[in-house]
Design an enzyme around this catalytic site. Sequence first.
Site, mmCIF file in Angstrom:
data_model
loop_
_atom_site.group_PDB
_atom_site.id
_atom_site.type_symbol
_atom_site.label_atom_id
_atom_site.label_comp_id
_atom_site.label_asym_id
_atom_site.label_seq_id
_atom_site.Cartn_x
_atom_site.Cartn_y
_atom_site.Cartn_z
ATOM 1 N N ASP A 67 87.034 -71.405 -30.895
ATOM 2 C CA ASP A 67 87.170 -71.793 -29.490
ATOM 3 C C ASP A 67 88.066 -70.834 -28.719
ATOM 4 O O ASP A 67 88.721 -69.959 -29.299
ATOM 5 C CB ASP A 67 87.711 -73.230 -29.379
ATOM 6 C CG ASP A 67 88.927 -73.482 -30.281
ATOM 7 O OD1 ASP A 67 89.521 -72.509 -30.776
ATOM 8 O OD2 ASP A 67 89.276 -74.653 -30.475
ATOM 9 N N ASN A 135 94.508 -86.282 -32.328
ATOM 10 C CA ASN A 135 93.466 -87.236 -31.920
ATOM 11 C C ASN A 135 92.156 -86.980 -32.658
ATOM 12 O O ASN A 135 91.104 -87.437 -32.233
ATOM 13 C CB ASN A 135 93.245 -87.183 -30.400
ATOM 14 C CG ASN A 135 92.709 -85.832 -29.924
ATOM 15 O OD1 ASN A 135 92.425 -84.947 -30.725
ATOM 16 N ND2 ASN A 135 92.552 -85.680 -28.621
ATOM 17 N N HIS A 137 90.514 -84.183 -33.048
ATOM 18 C CA HIS A 137 89.575 -83.177 -32.558
ATOM 19 C C HIS A 137 89.437 -82.037 -33.567
ATOM 20 O O HIS A 137 90.362 -81.743 -34.323
ATOM 21 C CB HIS A 137 89.925 -82.674 -31.154
ATOM 22 C CG HIS A 137 91.095 -81.757 -31.022
ATOM 23 N ND1 HIS A 137 91.996 -81.867 -29.986
ATOM 24 C CD2 HIS A 137 91.520 -80.699 -31.749
ATOM 25 C CE1 HIS A 137 92.912 -80.923 -30.098
ATOM 26 N NE2 HIS A 137 92.651 -80.195 -31.165
ATOM 27 N N GLU A 142 86.870 -82.916 -28.312
ATOM 28 C CA GLU A 142 87.738 -84.073 -28.140
ATOM 29 C C GLU A 142 86.972 -85.360 -28.447
ATOM 30 O O GLU A 142 85.735 -85.355 -28.511
ATOM 31 C CB GLU A 142 88.235 -84.108 -26.683
ATOM 32 C CG GLU A 142 89.022 -82.864 -26.264
ATOM 33 C CD GLU A 142 90.473 -82.864 -26.782
ATOM 34 O OE1 GLU A 142 90.748 -83.461 -27.834
ATOM 35 O OE2 GLU A 142 91.327 -82.258 -26.097
#
Length: 241
Positions: A67, A135, A137, A142
């Site tokens: 990314d 979280n 990801h 996400e």
Amino acid sequence: MEVIVVKNYQELSEKAFEMLKALIIEKPDATIGFATGSTPVGLYQLMVKDHLINQTSYQKMTAFNLDEYIGLPQNHPESYYTFMRTNLFNTLDVNFDQVYIPAGDARDIVAEGQAYEVLLDKYPIDFQILGIGTNAHIGFNEPNTPLDSLTGVVDLTEDTIKANARFFENDPSQVPTQAISMGIASILKAKKIVLLASGASKAEAIYNTIHGPVTAEVPSSALQNHPNVTLIIDEAAASKL
Ligand code: GLP
């Protein structure tokens, strides 16, 4: 899913390095998927050290990154391009023609994502390194990203922006709000996936990755659908298992 619990961060980095080095020795022209974040830095330091001492070569490797932030120029100190150059690629003998990182400043970002996916299909990833967000990801996918997503534009959650503000003078307003990321389905195309997690802040995400239902609310739970995944986690990250 294979789960290897190690004592601490040092052992985590060593175990990941052992696996990656075995692959590059066996298959010098392997395609490796790299991750950013703090977690793989220990692994990258061991690669650099080993390359300098033992001349392990990465010249034939093809490299992909997961990314990149949208809006940062490549040479921004916090771009993932700069991160990879500084922490790894500049010291190894990589062939930069075979190093792919999505361009977060591409004029047509949608086309950039599509072209990246074509490259991923052309040079299938043998070994994908992953970190994980608190979280859950993976890459920058996400919670509630569709599990069949391909490389494209993603919005960062408030949690992630806050977590990453430490790299932007602790100022969340400086953190880009979007990224271009390999999708969950793109990540699952890799032949082998090695996820690294260290510290108690990752314990819940790790529990849900392994024992939770496969759901878009927990992006890493999609790894349960992949036949060759290894989690290397330290005792703190394993503390909720
Ligand atoms: C970042 C990256 C992820 C990384 C995660 C965890 O936002 N996009 O690829 O796995 O957050 O980072 P860290 O390893 O610093 O905890």
